[in-house]
Design an enzyme around this catalytic site. Sequence first.
Site, PDB file in Angstrom:
ATOM      1  N   SER A   9       0.844  -1.192   0.000  1.00 24.74           N
ATOM      2  CA  SER A   9       0.000   0.000   0.000  1.00 24.74           C
ATOM      3  C   SER A   9       0.878   1.239   0.000  1.00 24.74           C
ATOM      4  O   SER A   9       1.674   1.449   0.931  1.00 24.74           O
ATOM      5  CB  SER A   9      -0.891   0.007   1.250  1.00 24.74           C
ATOM      6  OG  SER A   9      -1.350   1.320   1.496  1.00 24.74           O
ATOM      7  N   HIS A  34      -1.534  -1.337  -4.007  1.00 28.27           N
ATOM      8  CA  HIS A  34      -2.779  -0.941  -3.332  1.00 28.27           C
ATOM      9  C   HIS A  34      -2.770   0.574  -3.134  1.00 28.27           C
ATOM     10  O   HIS A  34      -1.815   1.132  -2.592  1.00 28.27           O
ATOM     11  CB  HIS A  34      -2.820  -1.668  -1.990  1.00 28.27           C
ATOM     12  CG  HIS A  34      -4.055  -1.470  -1.180  1.00 28.27           C
ATOM     13  ND1 HIS A  34      -5.198  -2.230  -1.332  1.00 28.27           N
ATOM     14  CD2 HIS A  34      -4.321  -0.611  -0.162  1.00 28.27           C
ATOM     15  CE1 HIS A  34      -6.102  -1.854  -0.450  1.00 28.27           C
ATOM     16  NE2 HIS A  34      -5.608  -0.863   0.275  1.00 28.27           N
ATOM     17  N   ASP A  36      -4.863   3.742  -1.571  1.00 37.15           N
ATOM     18  CA  ASP A  36      -5.907   4.095  -0.604  1.00 37.15           C
ATOM     19  C   ASP A  36      -6.436   5.497  -0.877  1.00 37.15           C
ATOM     20  O   ASP A  36      -5.747   6.485  -0.612  1.00 37.15           O
ATOM     21  CB  ASP A  36      -5.333   4.049   0.822  1.00 37.15           C
ATOM     22  CG  ASP A  36      -5.039   2.638   1.266  1.00 37.15           C
ATOM     23  OD1 ASP A  36      -5.985   1.834   1.338  1.00 37.15           O
ATOM     24  OD2 ASP A  36      -3.862   2.331   1.538  1.00 37.15           O
ATOM     25  N   MET A  38      -8.879   8.296   0.241  1.00 36.75           N
ATOM     26  CA  MET A  38      -9.659   8.720   1.431  1.00 36.75           C
ATOM     27  C   MET A  38     -10.215  10.114   1.178  1.00 36.75           C
ATOM     28  O   MET A  38      -9.515  10.981   0.637  1.00 36.75           O
ATOM     29  CB  MET A  38      -8.767   8.753   2.671  1.00 36.75           C
ATOM     30  CG  MET A  38      -8.100   7.437   2.997  1.00 36.75           C
ATOM     31  SD  MET A  38      -7.228   7.532   4.571  1.00 36.75           S
ATOM     32  CE  MET A  38      -6.243   6.033   4.483  1.00 36.75           C
ATOM     33  N   HIS A  67      -8.585   1.160  -3.244  1.00 32.16           N
ATOM     34  CA  HIS A  67      -9.415   0.989  -2.036  1.00 32.16           C
ATOM     35  C   HIS A  67     -10.075   2.323  -1.734  1.00 32.16           C
ATOM     36  O   HIS A  67      -9.433   3.247  -1.250  1.00 32.16           O
ATOM     37  CB  HIS A  67      -8.498   0.526  -0.888  1.00 32.16           C
ATOM     38  CG  HIS A  67      -9.192   0.348   0.418  1.00 32.16           C
ATOM     39  ND1 HIS A  67      -8.496   0.160   1.601  1.00 32.16           N
ATOM     40  CD2 HIS A  67     -10.504   0.315   0.756  1.00 32.16           C
ATOM     41  CE1 HIS A  67      -9.351   0.018   2.583  1.00 32.16           C
ATOM     42  NE2 HIS A  67     -10.575   0.124   2.119  1.00 32.16           N
ATOM     43  N   MET A  69     -12.063   4.599   0.341  1.00 34.22           N
ATOM     44  CA  MET A  69     -12.642   4.915   1.653  1.00 34.22           C
ATOM     45  C   MET A  69     -13.360   6.242   1.493  1.00 34.22           C
ATOM     46  O   MET A  69     -12.925   7.284   1.992  1.00 34.22           O
ATOM     47  CB  MET A  69     -11.532   4.963   2.703  1.00 34.22           C
ATOM     48  CG  MET A  69     -11.061   3.556   3.080  1.00 34.22           C
ATOM     49  SD  MET A  69      -9.499   3.550   3.939  1.00 34.22           S
ATOM     50  CE  MET A  69      -8.406   3.494   2.539  1.00 34.22           C
ATOM     51  N   MET A 138     -11.072  -5.594   6.404  1.00 37.10           N
ATOM     52  CA  MET A 138     -10.194  -4.635   7.091  1.00 37.10           C
ATOM     53  C   MET A 138      -9.841  -5.202   8.465  1.00 37.10           C
ATOM     54  O   MET A 138     -10.721  -5.523   9.265  1.00 37.10           O
ATOM     55  CB  MET A 138     -10.907  -3.292   7.275  1.00 37.10           C
ATOM     56  CG  MET A 138     -11.054  -2.460   6.021  1.00 37.10           C
ATOM     57  SD  MET A 138      -9.491  -2.072   5.221  1.00 37.10           S
ATOM     58  CE  MET A 138      -8.670  -1.086   6.468  1.00 37.10           C
ATOM     59  N   ASP A 176      -6.350  -6.280   4.914  1.00 39.97           N
ATOM     60  CA  ASP A 176      -5.663  -4.978   4.890  1.00 39.97           C
ATOM     61  C   ASP A 176      -5.613  -4.394   6.298  1.00 39.97           C
ATOM     62  O   ASP A 176      -6.653  -4.157   6.920  1.00 39.97           O
ATOM     63  CB  ASP A 176      -6.463  -4.052   3.949  1.00 39.97           C
ATOM     64  CG  ASP A 176      -5.863  -2.666   3.795  1.00 39.97           C
ATOM     65  OD1 ASP A 176      -4.744  -2.422   4.268  1.00 39.97           O
ATOM     66  OD2 ASP A 176      -6.549  -1.818   3.171  1.00 39.97           O
TER      67      ASP A 176
HETATM   68  C1  DX5 Z   1      -5.765   1.817   6.113  1.00 39.92           C
HETATM   69  C2  DX5 Z   1      -5.442   1.434   4.713  1.00 39.92           C
HETATM   70  C3  DX5 Z   1      -4.337   0.489   4.541  1.00 39.92           C
HETATM   71  C4  DX5 Z   1      -3.016   0.933   5.083  1.00 39.92           C
HETATM   72  C5  DX5 Z   1      -2.430  -0.249   5.791  1.00 39.92           C
HETATM   73  O1  DX5 Z   1      -6.993   2.425   6.156  1.00 39.92           O
HETATM   74  O2  DX5 Z   1      -6.566   0.865   4.072  1.00 39.92           O
HETATM   75  O3  DX5 Z   1      -4.196   0.052   3.197  1.00 39.92           O
HETATM   76  O4  DX5 Z   1      -2.099   1.380   4.117  1.00 39.92           O
HETATM   77  O5  DX5 Z   1      -1.311   0.147   6.471  1.00 39.92           O
HETATM   78  P1  DX5 Z   1      -0.482  -0.844   7.406  1.00 39.92           P
HETATM   79  O6  DX5 Z   1      -0.063  -1.995   6.566  1.00 39.92           O
HETATM   80  O7  DX5 Z   1       0.642   0.010   7.878  1.00 39.92           O
HETATM   81  O8  DX5 Z   1      -1.405  -1.272   8.531  1.00 39.92           O
HETATM   82 ZN    ZN Z   2      -6.299  -0.022   2.093  1.00 41.36          ZN
END
Ligand code: DX5
Ligand code: ZN
Length: 220
Positions: A9, A34, A36, A38, A67, A69, A138, A176
């Site tokens: 990620s 990956h 993310d 947000m 992903h 969010m 998650m 994740d």
């Molecule tokens: C958190 C993200 C993850 C994040 C995971 O909301 O969806 O993808 O990057 O990070 P680690 O592997 O550090 O927990």
């Molecule tokens: Zn993620």
Amino acid sequence: MAEFKLHPSILSADFSQLDRQIHEVESCGADGIHIDVMDGHFVPSITFGTPIIKAVRSLSHLPLDIHMMTTHPEKHFSEFTTAGADSITVHYEACPKLKDTLVELGKFDVRKCVALSPRTPIENIFEIIHMVDQILIMSVEPGAGGQNFIPESLMKIQSLSKEIESQGLSIPIQVDGGINPDTTLEAVRSGANILVAGSSVFNDNFSVCDGISKLRNSSL
Ligand code: DX5
Ligand code: ZN
């Protein structure tokens, strides 16, 4: 050796070195990247969107796994697909009309995925799993990297794995959050097929390649 795919990620990447870090991810044998997204609404933080997806697409041939969010994820399906997404994951908790959202996602040339936050019972998605290409469990609260793996996630992975089998389906389970050399093996043994790892790949204390090797070796 437990088999799994690894999707680093980029949330924890050093964005001043993104080019170099993406090339390391690719050359050190990751299976996907990956990303993310947000929105500052579904989760408090704001990260990135189309320009970063396009940039990563131009730097790598690996599958890009987005992903989302975000609330109203459907507003961005077209743009993200054009930018180079291979799969798009929407959150169960962000989609009051999840079936309609998945039907909408199905209009694009992209894999359809749904994610569940830690407090959402796994049974809530049993009736729609035939509509998706992948399910993301998650194992931390969505919104930030570097959190600890929530152990109860293992039971959710196991229940989901059984349900997928009992419905006669074959749908990869992605996990994740909090994936590191201590949690990898249990996640995979519980039924996870794809692991997402942020801070255990992109970390000031070791190289991207070392991070990836540590995760791979931890499942030996
Ligand atoms: C958190 C993200 C993850 C994040 C995971 O909301 O969806 O993808 O990057 O990070 P680690 O592997 O550090 O927990
Ligand atoms: Zn993620």
